[in-house]
Write a protein that holds these residues in place. Structure first.
Motif, PDB file in Angstrom:
ATOM      1  N   THR A  34     135.239  44.441   7.252  1.00  0.00           N
ATOM      2  CA  THR A  34     134.256  45.487   7.551  1.00  0.00           C
ATOM      3  C   THR A  34     132.906  44.926   7.968  1.00  0.00           C
ATOM      4  O   THR A  34     132.182  45.557   8.742  1.00  0.00           O
ATOM      5  CB  THR A  34     134.047  46.391   6.329  1.00  0.00           C
ATOM      6  OG1 THR A  34     133.568  45.595   5.225  1.00  0.00           O
ATOM      7  CG2 THR A  34     135.345  47.075   5.938  1.00  0.00           C
ATOM      8  N   THR A  52     135.858  47.561  -1.809  1.00  0.00           N
ATOM      9  CA  THR A  52     135.572  46.357  -1.023  1.00  0.00           C
ATOM     10  C   THR A  52     135.743  45.112  -1.883  1.00  0.00           C
ATOM     11  O   THR A  52     135.563  45.144  -3.110  1.00  0.00           O
ATOM     12  CB  THR A  52     134.142  46.386  -0.457  1.00  0.00           C
ATOM     13  OG1 THR A  52     133.195  46.511  -1.536  1.00  0.00           O
ATOM     14  CG2 THR A  52     133.963  47.558   0.504  1.00  0.00           C
ATOM     15  N   MET A  83     133.071  40.599   4.265  1.00  0.00           N
ATOM     16  CA  MET A  83     133.391  41.693   3.348  1.00  0.00           C
ATOM     17  C   MET A  83     134.639  42.387   3.885  1.00  0.00           C
ATOM     18  O   MET A  83     134.744  42.667   5.088  1.00  0.00           O
ATOM     19  CB  MET A  83     132.236  42.686   3.253  1.00  0.00           C
ATOM     20  CG  MET A  83     130.928  42.063   2.808  1.00  0.00           C
ATOM     21  SD  MET A  83     131.020  41.317   1.152  1.00  0.00           S
ATOM     22  CE  MET A  83     131.392  42.764   0.159  1.00  0.00           C
ATOM     23  N   ALA A 111     137.574  45.562   3.362  1.00  0.00           N
ATOM     24  CA  ALA A 111     137.894  46.844   2.751  1.00  0.00           C
ATOM     25  C   ALA A 111     139.331  46.818   2.263  1.00  0.00           C
ATOM     26  O   ALA A 111     140.220  46.248   2.912  1.00  0.00           O
ATOM     27  CB  ALA A 111     137.691  47.965   3.758  1.00  0.00           C
TER      28      ALA A 111
END
Length: 451
Positions: A159, A68, A143, A145
């Motif tokens: 995400t 991430t 966030m 991925a």
């Protein structure tokens, strides 16, 4: 002629607001004989089981096991979902994904900039459908991925929202409230909380991932947290030591009951996506043992509260009336404990019910009976966790109260630690404001002093 210093006799009891505690050498030796070997065993356990960090593994790219990075929404355009076509999204995007919506209406085409990692500054497109639970706004942190093996245009996807700032702000408000109200005790409580979190993240979790028995790791880790937190917050005193003993006995009871009923009820501990992923990545982990470890660690915080409260109640009752024997102290303190039991058990049950509320709603929608709901492993785990922890809490009240009453009543020494009886002196009764006190002199005649 008798001087005022000669006529002034010591009071029959102390008016100090500091907590009374046993000071006799004999009692200190007895408590140390029990706790020092226990603390040494905890230190040895930490040294033997210390993992040295979580083991590495190849990321699966599923769930939490993904690389991430942080990102930021830099632009949002409103587009018709019907017009979202190959010119706006990668042609390789599979049908039905979040980036290729199938609904009609106004979709949001968000441009996301990656703000961390090797590809900082890279942008990608995220299409948000109108009925999506999460909507974006410009400058919002997210966030993302990262899937390095995916095609270039599909390597990044959003995400979740980045909640770092509000979470940090809330933690700061909590710490400030604790310090303002608790003062130095509050500061020590925050330090103990940090140490507890360090034991959890640096020892318990990595040791379990390394393949150590989760129950043994939980017992050693919980014992270390208990010793550090209680003595750091409440001082290295006999009162705290009694609370430690009561907590230890209750934890042992919780461990025995939990082990018995988790095995008897055939609870595997592998009931959701998270536990399934853990078992897939680390098949050697005993999932039922992990469930029992969670029961022990989850019960520790409430146990500390109960045992410290009961020990303090016994000490304060003894300070208020030093003539009370162990039975009288126990009867008086257990009445306080009964109120504490009622509130704590109710709190514990409601806390678990609140955590499982979405699951209970699903059963309600399915119109399942109570027996069907309780028989489900998802709910049965919570029932066993709640009942085992509650039994340990209930047992901790009489156990800790009895230990504290015996210890505080057995101590008859003075500040020097001598167990010899004090020489009998003239009795002096405390006087109320506005009354006079009769103080006996050497000749047996009383003097009346106006207060």
């Amino acid at each position: 002629m008798t001087s005022p210093q000669q006529t002034r006799q010591p009071h029959g009891h102390s008016h100090s607001h500091e907590p009374a505690e046993p000071v006799s050498r004999h009692l200190r030796k007895v408590i140390a004989a029990v706790l020092i070997p226990f603390a040494a065993a905890v230190v040895v356990g930490l040294a033997v089981l210390w993992p040295g960090g979580a083991p590495s593994h190849e990321r699966s790219g599923v769930g939490f096991d993904r690389q991430t990075q942080q990102g930021r929404v830099v632009q949002i355009e409103q587009v018709d979902c019907k017009d979202v076509n190959a010119s706006q999204i990668p042609a390789s995007t599979p049908p039905g994904s979040a980036a290729r919506p199938t609904e009609t209406g106004d979709c949001a085409k968000a441009t996301i900039e990656v703000t961390t990692g090797k590809e900082k500054g890279r942008t990608f497109i995220e299409i948000v459908q109108p009925d999506a639970p999460r909507q974006f706004h410009v400058k919002q942190g997210v966030m993302v991925a990262y899937a390095p093996d995916a095609p270039h245009e599909l390597q990044y996807s959003v995400t979740d929202v980045n909640r770092a700032f509000p979470m940090a702000l809330l933690a700061g408000i909590f710490a400030l409230a604790v310090v303002v109200v608790g003062r130095m005790r509050g500061v020590m409580a925050l330090v103990a909380l940090a140490v507890s979190f360090a034991v959890l993240t640096l020892f318990i979790l990595p040791a379990i991932l390394q393949g150590s028995n989760p129950l043994v790791v939980a017992v050693v880790g919980a014992s270390a947290i208990m010793l550090i937190a209680l003595y750091m917050c409440h001082g290295l005193t006999a009162r705290t030591s009694v609370a430690v003993l009561g907590t230890l006995i209750s934890l042992l009871l919780i461990g025995l009951l939990g082990s018995l009923f988790i095995g008897w009820a055939s609870l595997t501990g592998n009931t959701d996506d998270s536990t399934g992923l853990i078992h897939g990545l680390y098949p050697g982990i005993d999932m039922s043992g992990l469930l029992l470890a969670g029961v022990i660690i989850g019960s520790l915080g409430v146990l500390d509260d109960v045992t410290v409260t009961q020990t303090s109640a016994v000490w304060e009752l003894h300070q208020a009336d030093p003539s009370m024997g162990p039975r009288a102290l126990y009867r008086a303190a257990i009445r306080i404990g009964r109120d504490h039991i009622a509130s704590v058990v109710n709190t514990l049950v409601l806390a678990y019910a609140g955590a499982a509320l979405p699951l209970l709603l699903l059963f309600s929608i399915a119109q399942s009976g109570v027996s069907t709901v309780a028989n489900s492993e998802l709910v049965a785990e919570e029932i066993v966790r709640t009942l085992v922890g509650s039994i340990g809490l209930v047992a901790s009240v009489p156990v800790t109260t009895a230990l504290a009453a015996l210890v505080v009543s057995a101590d008859r020494s003075g500040p020097s630690g001598s167990t010899e009886p004090k020489p009998a002196g003239p009795a002096t009764a405390p006087s109320l404001p506005g009354q006079s006190a009769r103080v006996s002199g050497a000749g047996g005649r009383g003097r009346r002093h106006k207060k």
